[in-house]
Motif scaffolding. Structure first.
Motif, PDB file in Angstrom:
ATOM      1  N   ARG A 106       0.832  -1.114   0.026  1.00 57.00           N
ATOM      2  CA  ARG A 106       0.150   0.067  -0.023  1.00 57.00           C
ATOM      3  C   ARG A 106       0.770   1.236   0.049  1.00 57.00           C
ATOM      4  O   ARG A 106       0.585   2.183   0.962  1.00 57.00           O
ATOM      5  N   HIS A 107       1.576   1.450  -0.932  1.00 61.32           N
ATOM      6  CA  HIS A 107       2.361   2.764  -1.084  1.00 61.32           C
ATOM      7  C   HIS A 107       1.451   3.713  -1.788  1.00 61.32           C
ATOM      8  O   HIS A 107       1.117   3.529  -3.094  1.00 61.32           O
ATOM      9  N   PRO A 108       1.415   4.896  -1.215  1.00 62.76           N
ATOM     10  CA  PRO A 108       0.418   6.090  -1.837  1.00 62.76           C
ATOM     11  C   PRO A 108       0.937   6.524  -3.186  1.00 62.76           C
ATOM     12  O   PRO A 108       2.124   6.628  -3.390  1.00 62.76           O
ATOM     13  N   ILE A 109       0.222   6.886  -3.793  1.00 61.29           N
ATOM     14  CA  ILE A 109       0.682   7.668  -5.353  1.00 61.29           C
ATOM     15  C   ILE A 109       1.064   8.979  -4.936  1.00 61.29           C
ATOM     16  O   ILE A 109       0.172   9.657  -4.418  1.00 61.29           O
ATOM     17  N   THR A 110       2.314   9.448  -5.466  1.00 61.53           N
ATOM     18  CA  THR A 110       2.568  10.796  -5.407  1.00 61.53           C
ATOM     19  C   THR A 110       2.425  11.681  -6.740  1.00 61.53           C
ATOM     20  O   THR A 110       2.555  10.842  -7.690  1.00 61.53           O
ATOM     21  N   ASP A 111       1.887  12.753  -6.858  1.00 56.75           N
ATOM     22  CA  ASP A 111       1.690  13.523  -8.093  1.00 56.75           C
ATOM     23  C   ASP A 111       1.055  12.861  -9.070  1.00 56.75           C
ATOM     24  O   ASP A 111       1.414  12.646 -10.246  1.00 56.75           O
ATOM     25  N   PRO A 112      -0.105  12.437  -8.781  1.00 56.04           N
ATOM     26  CA  PRO A 112      -0.981  11.582  -9.778  1.00 56.04           C
ATOM     27  C   PRO A 112      -1.139  12.452 -11.117  1.00 56.04           C
ATOM     28  O   PRO A 112      -1.598  11.675 -12.038  1.00 56.04           O
ATOM     29  N   ALA A 113      -1.123  13.611 -11.120  1.00 56.17           N
ATOM     30  CA  ALA A 113      -1.506  14.561 -12.501  1.00 56.17           C
ATOM     31  C   ALA A 113      -0.365  14.117 -13.560  1.00 56.17           C
ATOM     32  O   ALA A 113      -0.628  14.034 -14.698  1.00 56.17           O
ATOM     33  N   VAL A 114       0.902  13.672 -13.024  1.00 55.60           N
ATOM     34  CA  VAL A 114       1.845  13.022 -14.043  1.00 55.60           C
ATOM     35  C   VAL A 114       1.414  11.783 -14.918  1.00 55.60           C
ATOM     36  O   VAL A 114       1.589  11.792 -16.048  1.00 55.60           O
ATOM     37  N   ASN A 115       0.738  10.984 -13.830  1.00 53.20           N
ATOM     38  CA  ASN A 115       0.215   9.821 -14.441  1.00 53.20           C
ATOM     39  C   ASN A 115      -1.036  10.133 -15.589  1.00 53.20           C
ATOM     40  O   ASN A 115      -1.139   9.446 -16.618  1.00 53.20           O
ATOM     41  N   TYR A 116      -1.632  11.187 -15.203  1.00 58.33           N
ATOM     42  CA  TYR A 116      -2.938  11.400 -15.978  1.00 58.33           C
ATOM     43  C   TYR A 116      -2.513  11.948 -17.337  1.00 58.33           C
ATOM     44  O   TYR A 116      -2.928  11.717 -18.388  1.00 58.33           O
ATOM     45  N   ALA A 117      -1.092  12.898 -17.251  1.00 61.00           N
ATOM     46  CA  ALA A 117      -0.630  13.416 -18.376  1.00 61.00           C
ATOM     47  C   ALA A 117      -0.047  12.281 -19.373  1.00 61.00           C
ATOM     48  O   ALA A 117      -0.201  12.274 -20.652  1.00 61.00           O
ATOM     49  N   VAL A 118       0.603  11.379 -18.696  1.00 65.38           N
ATOM     50  CA  VAL A 118       1.227  10.103 -19.353  1.00 65.38           C
ATOM     51  C   VAL A 118       0.011   9.118 -20.049  1.00 65.38           C
ATOM     52  O   VAL A 118       0.305   8.922 -21.075  1.00 65.38           O
ATOM     53  N   ILE A 119      -1.101   9.213 -19.287  1.00 62.87           N
ATOM     54  CA  ILE A 119      -2.303   8.410 -19.804  1.00 62.87           C
ATOM     55  C   ILE A 119      -2.974   8.971 -21.059  1.00 62.87           C
ATOM     56  O   ILE A 119      -3.130   8.579 -22.212  1.00 62.87           O
ATOM     57  N   ALA A 120      -2.871  10.306 -20.821  1.00 60.54           N
ATOM     58  CA  ALA A 120      -3.516  11.082 -22.197  1.00 60.54           C
ATOM     59  C   ALA A 120      -2.447  10.851 -23.324  1.00 60.54           C
ATOM     60  O   ALA A 120      -2.845  10.837 -24.500  1.00 60.54           O
ATOM     61  N   PHE A 121      -1.234  11.134 -23.196  1.00 61.45           N
ATOM     62  CA  PHE A 121      -0.334  11.101 -24.222  1.00 61.45           C
ATOM     63  C   PHE A 121      -0.296   9.563 -24.826  1.00 61.45           C
ATOM     64  O   PHE A 121      -0.260   9.402 -25.962  1.00 61.45           O
ATOM     65  N   SER A 122      -0.570   8.615 -24.070  1.00 60.39           N
ATOM     66  CA  SER A 122      -0.461   7.208 -24.420  1.00 60.39           C
ATOM     67  C   SER A 122      -1.795   6.867 -25.311  1.00 60.39           C
ATOM     68  O   SER A 122      -1.706   6.057 -26.325  1.00 60.39           O
ATOM     69  N   VAL A 123      -3.044   7.398 -24.792  1.00 61.57           N
ATOM     70  CA  VAL A 123      -4.074   7.302 -25.480  1.00 61.57           C
ATOM     71  C   VAL A 123      -3.964   7.829 -26.836  1.00 61.57           C
ATOM     72  O   VAL A 123      -4.528   7.155 -27.984  1.00 61.57           O
ATOM     73  N   ILE A 124      -3.244   8.985 -27.107  1.00 62.14           N
ATOM     74  CA  ILE A 124      -3.067   9.361 -28.438  1.00 62.14           C
ATOM     75  C   ILE A 124      -2.406   8.632 -29.221  1.00 62.14           C
ATOM     76  O   ILE A 124      -2.999   8.270 -30.408  1.00 62.14           O
ATOM     77  N   PHE A 125      -1.178   8.120 -28.993  1.00 58.95           N
ATOM     78  CA  PHE A 125      -0.406   7.017 -29.636  1.00 58.95           C
ATOM     79  C   PHE A 125      -1.008   5.810 -30.155  1.00 58.95           C
ATOM     80  O   PHE A 125      -0.960   5.350 -31.033  1.00 58.95           O
ATOM     81  N   GLU A 126      -1.597   5.382 -28.768  1.00 56.78           N
ATOM     82  CA  GLU A 126      -2.186   3.886 -28.968  1.00 56.78           C
ATOM     83  C   GLU A 126      -3.608   4.044 -29.924  1.00 56.78           C
ATOM     84  O   GLU A 126      -3.679   3.192 -30.755  1.00 56.78           O
ATOM     85  N   GLY A 127      -4.173   4.985 -29.805  1.00 54.24           N
ATOM     86  CA  GLY A 127      -5.139   5.426 -30.735  1.00 54.24           C
ATOM     87  C   GLY A 127      -5.043   5.520 -32.138  1.00 54.24           C
ATOM     88  O   GLY A 127      -5.667   4.740 -32.722  1.00 54.24           O
ATOM     89  N   VAL A 128      -3.907   6.414 -32.487  1.00 49.80           N
ATOM     90  CA  VAL A 128      -3.420   6.237 -33.862  1.00 49.80           C
ATOM     91  C   VAL A 128      -3.187   5.008 -34.129  1.00 49.80           C
ATOM     92  O   VAL A 128      -3.456   4.724 -35.485  1.00 49.80           O
ATOM     93  N   SER A 129      -2.560   4.114 -33.653  1.00 49.25           N
ATOM     94  CA  SER A 129      -1.944   2.882 -34.084  1.00 49.25           C
ATOM     95  C   SER A 129      -3.258   2.165 -34.199  1.00 49.25           C
ATOM     96  O   SER A 129      -3.534   1.063 -35.010  1.00 49.25           O
ATOM     97  N   TRP A 130      -3.989   2.019 -33.097  1.00 50.83           N
ATOM     98  CA  TRP A 130      -5.368   1.276 -33.440  1.00 50.83           C
ATOM     99  C   TRP A 130      -6.233   1.353 -34.536  1.00 50.83           C
ATOM    100  O   TRP A 130      -6.811   0.669 -35.128  1.00 50.83           O
ATOM    101  N   TRP A 131      -6.262   2.741 -34.806  1.00 54.36           N
ATOM    102  CA  TRP A 131      -7.103   3.465 -35.867  1.00 54.36           C
ATOM    103  C   TRP A 131      -6.481   2.623 -37.306  1.00 54.36           C
ATOM    104  O   TRP A 131      -7.144   2.283 -38.211  1.00 54.36           O
ATOM    105  N   ILE A 132      -4.977   2.823 -37.341  1.00 54.99           N
ATOM    106  CA  ILE A 132      -4.443   2.450 -38.816  1.00 54.99           C
ATOM    107  C   ILE A 132      -4.752   0.752 -38.640  1.00 54.99           C
ATOM    108  O   ILE A 132      -5.085   0.460 -39.832  1.00 54.99           O
ATOM    109  N   ALA A 133      -4.758   0.151 -37.488  1.00 55.52           N
ATOM    110  CA  ALA A 133      -4.939  -1.219 -37.709  1.00 55.52           C
ATOM    111  C   ALA A 133      -6.513  -1.777 -38.040  1.00 55.52           C
ATOM    112  O   ALA A 133      -6.867  -2.446 -38.843  1.00 55.52           O
TER     113      ALA A 133
END
Length: 215
Positions: A106-133
């Motif tokens: 049970r380690h608490p998450i620090t600075d979750p905003a970083v994770n949200y930014a990375v998730i948004a970035f990842s959705v864009i790249f994964e979404g482009v790859s998914w759309w091409i496929a």
């Protein structure tokens, strides 16, 4: 579908997954999120998988010889099967381990905003790859439903990439929900539960892909 179209899909997925893996690992180290670490492993495994698919393409395209008069086309299915096994063993296995560890420690998450930014970035790249496929897959399915086309398709690399990208987008949604719930309710174990959810998604995806590649 032509081999060139399949390679285009694989190259797009490889490039996207490599960039995503780097950012996810950075976010996991910064925030201590088990779900984000699981997602990093997931993207790293996917990057290796695309490399194996490209290797399988090259092996399968060799011309027939005296020992192999029918050519090497079936090697593509062998390497596709290996990809599915790696997705299960490494992706699902590490995510399961990280989820259990987070629930217990049970380690608490620090600075979750970083994770949200990375998730948004990842959705864009994964979404482009998914759309091409998806666009390439639509060209082959004709009047069939997506599931029927998946069952009948002989283009293993194409449906592997499509399913991997679909699993990745689902995993990102789970990671986002886990991070939010863990931080909002001050319950670090919910981040571990999200990691277990990602493990389940990867296990189901890998099982389906292994079965279809084998057939």
């Amino acid at each position: 579908m032509a081999a060139g179209s399949s390679k285009k899909v694989i190259y797009a997925a490889l490039a996207g997954n490599f960039l995503i893996a780097v950012t996810k690992f950075g976010a996991a180290l910064w925030t201590g999120s088990a779900a984000m670490l699981s997602e990093g492993v997931h993207s790293l495994v996917d990057t290796g998988n695309q490399g194996l698919l490209l290797y399988g393409h090259r092996r399968a395209s060799r011309p027939p010889d005296a020992r192999h008069p029918l050519g090497f086309g079936r090697e593509l299915y062998f390497w596709s099967f290996i990809v599915a096994l790696l997705l299960f063993a490494l992706g699902a296995g590490v995510s399961l381990y990280e989820g259990i560890a987070q629930i217990r420690e049970r380690h608490p998450i620090t600075d979750p905003a970083v994770n949200y930014a990375v998730i948004a970035f990842s959705v864009i790249f994964e979404g482009v790859s998914w759309w091409i496929a998806l666009q390439e897959f639509r060209k082959t399915k004709g009047g069939l439903t997506y599931f029927q086309a998946f069952k009948r398709s002989k283009n293993a690399p194409l449906f592997l990439v499509l399913f991997e990208d679909t699993a990745a987008l689902i995993g990102l949604a789970i990671a986002c929900a886990g991070n939010f719930a863990s931080h909002y309710f001050a319950r670090p174990e919910l981040d571990g539960v999200a990691s277990l959810g990602i493990s389940l998604v990867l296990a189901v995806t890998a099982t389906m892909l292994a079965r279809e590649s084998k057939e």
